[in-house]
Design a protein around this motif. Structure first.
Motif, PDB file in Angstrom:
ATOM      1  N   LEU A  41       0.866  -1.187   0.000  1.00 59.03           N
ATOM      2  CA  LEU A  41       0.000   0.000   0.000  1.00 59.03           C
ATOM      3  C   LEU A  41       0.896   1.228   0.000  1.00 59.03           C
ATOM      4  CD1 LEU A  41      -2.763   1.450   0.204  1.00 59.03           C
ATOM      5  CD2 LEU A  41      -2.505   1.376   2.689  1.00 59.03           C
ATOM      6  N   ASP A  42       0.733   2.054  -1.026  1.00 59.98           N
ATOM      7  CA  ASP A  42       1.451   3.322  -1.117  1.00 59.98           C
ATOM      8  C   ASP A  42       0.462   4.461  -0.950  1.00 59.98           C
ATOM      9  OD1 ASP A  42       3.888   2.134  -1.663  1.00 59.98           O
ATOM     10  OD2 ASP A  42       3.774   2.468  -3.830  1.00 59.98           O
ATOM     11  N   ALA A  43       0.881   5.490  -0.212  1.00 54.12           N
ATOM     12  CA  ALA A  43       0.108   6.738  -0.125  1.00 54.12           C
ATOM     13  C   ALA A  43       0.929   7.824  -0.790  1.00 54.12           C
ATOM     14  CB  ALA A  43      -0.150   7.096   1.334  1.00 54.12           C
ATOM     15  N   PHE A  44       0.321   8.538  -1.733  1.00 49.40           N
ATOM     16  CA  PHE A  44       1.002   9.689  -2.328  1.00 49.40           C
ATOM     17  C   PHE A  44       0.148  10.923  -2.074  1.00 49.40           C
ATOM     18  CE2 PHE A  44      -1.846   9.527  -6.014  1.00 49.40           C
ATOM     19  CZ  PHE A  44      -2.103   8.170  -6.148  1.00 49.40           C
ATOM     20  N   GLY A  45       0.802  12.061  -1.923  1.00 47.02           N
ATOM     21  CA  GLY A  45       0.041  13.281  -1.667  1.00 47.02           C
ATOM     22  C   GLY A  45       0.980  14.461  -1.646  1.00 47.02           C
ATOM     23  N   SER A  46       0.817  15.378  -2.614  1.00 49.41           N
ATOM     24  CA  SER A  46       1.685  16.553  -2.657  1.00 49.41           C
ATOM     25  C   SER A  46       1.031  17.662  -3.456  1.00 49.41           C
ATOM     26  CB  SER A  46       3.032  16.204  -3.299  1.00 49.41           C
ATOM     27  OG  SER A  46       3.836  17.361  -3.378  1.00 49.41           O
ATOM     28  N   ASP A  47       1.341  18.903  -3.057  1.00 43.68           N
ATOM     29  CA  ASP A  47       0.913  20.084  -3.820  1.00 43.68           C
ATOM     30  C   ASP A  47       2.000  20.513  -4.791  1.00 43.68           C
ATOM     31  OD1 ASP A  47      -1.544  20.472  -2.344  1.00 43.68           O
ATOM     32  OD2 ASP A  47      -0.265  21.055  -0.656  1.00 43.68           O
ATOM     33  N   GLU A  48       3.168  19.857  -4.717  1.00 41.19           N
ATOM     34  CA  GLU A  48       4.325  20.257  -5.527  1.00 41.19           C
ATOM     35  C   GLU A  48       4.417  19.347  -6.741  1.00 41.19           C
ATOM     36  OE1 GLU A  48       6.651  22.601  -4.613  1.00 41.19           O
ATOM     37  OE2 GLU A  48       5.508  23.119  -2.799  1.00 41.19           O
ATOM     38  N   SER A  49       4.335  19.945  -7.940  1.00 39.05           N
ATOM     39  CA  SER A  49       4.305  19.105  -9.141  1.00 39.05           C
ATOM     40  C   SER A  49       5.578  18.268  -9.277  1.00 39.05           C
ATOM     41  CB  SER A  49       4.073  19.944 -10.387  1.00 39.05           C
ATOM     42  OG  SER A  49       5.200  20.709 -10.686  1.00 39.05           O
ATOM     43  N   LYS A  50       6.715  18.770  -8.797  1.00 39.31           N
ATOM     44  CA  LYS A  50       7.959  17.992  -8.930  1.00 39.31           C
ATOM     45  C   LYS A  50       7.890  16.655  -8.183  1.00 39.31           C
ATOM     46  CE  LYS A  50      10.382  20.396  -5.135  1.00 39.31           C
ATOM     47  NZ  LYS A  50       9.811  19.572  -4.078  1.00 39.31           N
ATOM     48  N   ASP A  51       6.974  16.558  -7.221  1.00 41.35           N
ATOM     49  CA  ASP A  51       6.839  15.311  -6.453  1.00 41.35           C
ATOM     50  C   ASP A  51       6.049  14.235  -7.196  1.00 41.35           C
ATOM     51  OD1 ASP A  51       8.224  16.501  -4.414  1.00 41.35           O
ATOM     52  OD2 ASP A  51       6.440  16.970  -3.214  1.00 41.35           O
ATOM     53  N   TYR A  52       5.322  14.634  -8.276  1.00 42.38           N
ATOM     54  CA  TYR A  52       4.482  13.631  -8.933  1.00 42.38           C
ATOM     55  C   TYR A  52       4.515  13.675 -10.450  1.00 42.38           C
ATOM     56  CZ  TYR A  52       1.114  17.562  -9.219  1.00 42.38           C
ATOM     57  OH  TYR A  52       0.519  18.768  -9.461  1.00 42.38           O
ATOM     58  N   VAL A  53       5.072  14.773 -11.031  1.00 44.73           N
ATOM     59  CA  VAL A  53       4.854  14.996 -12.464  1.00 44.73           C
ATOM     60  C   VAL A  53       5.496  13.918 -13.351  1.00 44.73           C
ATOM     61  CG1 VAL A  53       6.795  16.535 -13.039  1.00 44.73           C
ATOM     62  CG2 VAL A  53       4.518  16.938 -14.060  1.00 44.73           C
ATOM     63  N   GLY A  54       6.531  13.242 -12.829  1.00 42.62           N
ATOM     64  CA  GLY A  54       7.189  12.173 -13.604  1.00 42.62           C
ATOM     65  C   GLY A  54       6.284  10.974 -13.837  1.00 42.62           C
ATOM     66  N   GLY A  55       5.331  10.772 -12.926  1.00 45.43           N
ATOM     67  CA  GLY A  55       4.369   9.677 -13.079  1.00 45.43           C
ATOM     68  C   GLY A  55       5.019   8.304 -13.082  1.00 45.43           C
ATOM     69  N   PHE A  56       4.277   7.360 -13.622  1.00 42.38           N
ATOM     70  CA  PHE A  56       4.741   5.968 -13.679  1.00 42.38           C
ATOM     71  C   PHE A  56       4.750   5.543 -15.147  1.00 42.38           C
ATOM     72  CE2 PHE A  56       2.734   6.741  -9.615  1.00 42.38           C
ATOM     73  CZ  PHE A  56       3.596   6.175  -8.711  1.00 42.38           C
ATOM     74  N   PRO A  57       5.875   5.785 -15.864  1.00 41.16           N
ATOM     75  CA  PRO A  57       5.947   5.393 -17.280  1.00 41.16           C
ATOM     76  C   PRO A  57       5.828   3.871 -17.422  1.00 41.16           C
ATOM     77  CG  PRO A  57       7.800   6.821 -16.649  1.00 41.16           C
ATOM     78  CD  PRO A  57       7.122   6.396 -15.387  1.00 41.16           C
ATOM     79  N   MET A 106       0.118   8.229 -15.762  1.00 36.95           N
ATOM     80  CA  MET A 106       0.775   9.538 -15.848  1.00 36.95           C
ATOM     81  C   MET A 106      -0.161  10.667 -15.409  1.00 36.95           C
ATOM     82  SD  MET A 106       3.777   8.642 -16.901  1.00 36.95           S
ATOM     83  CE  MET A 106       4.542  10.194 -17.347  1.00 36.95           C
ATOM     84  N   PRO A 107       0.348  11.576 -14.557  1.00 40.25           N
ATOM     85  CA  PRO A 107      -0.467  12.708 -14.123  1.00 40.25           C
ATOM     86  C   PRO A 107      -0.926  13.542 -15.316  1.00 40.25           C
ATOM     87  CG  PRO A 107       1.586  12.624 -12.901  1.00 40.25           C
ATOM     88  CD  PRO A 107       1.694  11.618 -14.003  1.00 40.25           C
ATOM     89  N   GLU A 108      -2.184  13.955 -15.293  1.00 36.33           N
ATOM     90  CA  GLU A 108      -2.666  14.845 -16.345  1.00 36.33           C
ATOM     91  C   GLU A 108      -2.883  16.230 -15.721  1.00 36.33           C
ATOM     92  OE1 GLU A 108      -4.277  13.133 -19.784  1.00 36.33           O
ATOM     93  OE2 GLU A 108      -6.148  14.216 -19.481  1.00 36.33           O
ATOM     94  N   GLN A 109      -1.859  16.712 -15.053  1.00 39.96           N
ATOM     95  CA  GLN A 109      -1.896  18.051 -14.443  1.00 39.96           C
ATOM     96  C   GLN A 109      -0.451  18.434 -14.162  1.00 39.96           C
ATOM     97  OE1 GLN A 109      -4.115  16.616 -10.950  1.00 39.96           O
ATOM     98  NE2 GLN A 109      -2.427  17.311  -9.671  1.00 39.96           N
ATOM     99  N   GLU A 110      -0.191  19.729 -14.223  1.00 39.59           N
ATOM    100  CA  GLU A 110       1.179  20.194 -13.989  1.00 39.59           C
ATOM    101  C   GLU A 110       1.265  21.026 -12.724  1.00 39.59           C
ATOM    102  OE1 GLU A 110       2.209  21.861 -17.757  1.00 39.59           O
ATOM    103  OE2 GLU A 110       2.400  19.852 -18.623  1.00 39.59           O
ATOM    104  N   ASN A 111       0.114  21.239 -12.084  1.00 45.30           N
ATOM    105  CA  ASN A 111       0.149  21.906 -10.787  1.00 45.30           C
ATOM    106  C   ASN A 111      -1.072  21.467  -9.996  1.00 45.30           C
ATOM    107  OD1 ASN A 111      -2.027  23.612 -11.763  1.00 45.30           O
ATOM    108  ND2 ASN A 111      -0.435  24.670 -12.919  1.00 45.30           N
TER     109      ASN A 111
END
Ligand code: CO
Length: 282
Positions: A41-57, A106-111
């Motif tokens: 179980l993973d929890a992700f949560g951030s307001d900073e795009s650098k923490d998620y924008v890479g996504g899971f290719p 992949m995230p469909e948001q940049e912020n």
């Protein structure tokens, strides 16, 4: 009827996965046996795009199910069989990897905020090589039970009272509930979670208490509680605007052999999965 009690609390490990997505791994490898049939179980949560924008290719899976629950944000999913979907706030994707998929998330948001969970649920040996499949639910498709005092129970899997969840699975009988105590009600919420099911609770906002004949245990934001396999119900009371997920399932009791995204019963089957993937057979 008796209430289940606390076995131990887990804080999780901060790590990253995919292309640098920051997350907290709550159910780590060393808990797989204890929390059978759940593998991660993973929890992700951030307001900073650098923490998620890479996504899971693009990456493969074989032998289990991945369940992604988005609390906030938008994530696009694509796979090598031409399946594509957009997971939005409050939505759930239940993917049965079976004999193999290669997919990207992949995230469909940049912020803005991106928050949610990914749970891995094992498949029994007899279903590990089944055809891959998906079930996708928008927020409004997740059945919700609201108690008379305003406690909201979103029923992703299993059931709560007579509200039947979005997903039912036979071998593992998973229960996956998202609880919102945001009206501030301090009434006891009682969930039927028989002791035969391995069960855990993760508080992602506010603060909750777990109640039993032995007393009260406070569960703070960011804490996961593993429950003992005693009793048949879970008693929860809001302390402070709590939001929490409750997850439970029937243990499979089968050997677990894992190499990264491949989870089989034997080392041989895992090596076969690696070879099949390398030879483009997924
Ligand atoms: Co994946």
């Amino acid at each position: 009827m008796t209430y289940r009690t606390l076995e131990r609390k887990i804080k999780g490990q901060k790590t990253s996965d995919g292309d640098g997505v920051k997350l907290t791994r709550l159910l780590t490898h060393d808990l797989q046996k204890r929390l059978d049939p759940f593998l991660m179980l993973d929890a992700f949560g951030s307001d900073e795009s650098k923490d998620y924008v890479g996504g899971f290719p693009d990456h493969p899976h074989r032998g289990f199910e991945t369940i992604t629950y988005m609390l906030e944000g938008r994530m696009r999913h694509k796979d090598n069989a031409g399946h594509e979907g957009l997971l939005c706030s409050g939505g759930v994707q239940w993917m049965t990897a079976g004999k193999g998929v290669i997919h990207s998330e992949m995230p469909e948001q940049e912020n803005g905020r991106m928050e949610g969970f990914q749970l891995w649920l094992n498949l029994p040996a007899s279903e590990k090589m089944c055809a891959p499949s998906y079930q996708e639910f928008d927020a409004q498709d997740i059945p919700v039970h609201q108690t008379s005092n305003g406690i909201v129970v979103k029923v992703i899997a299993g059931h709560f009272l007579n509200t039947v969840g979005a997903v039912q699975r036979k071998a593992t009988s998973p229960i996956y509930l998202d609880l919102h105590f945001t009206t501030g009600s301090k009434d006891l919420l009682v969930l039927d979670v028989p002791g035969v099911l391995n069960a855990f609770i993760y508080v992602y906002e506010g603060c909750l208490t777990l109640e039993s004949d032995e007393g009260q245990e406070t569960l703070n934001q960011g804490e996961m509680a593993i429950l003992k396999n005693n009793g048949d119900q879970v008693g929860l009371r809001n302390s402070s605007m709590a939001k929490a997920i409750v997850i439970a399932g029937q243990p499979l009791g089968e050997p677990i052999a894992q190499y990264g995204p491949f989870v089989m019963n034997t080392q041989q089957e895992v090596m076969q999965a690696v070879r099949d993937f390398q030879q483009g057979l997924f």
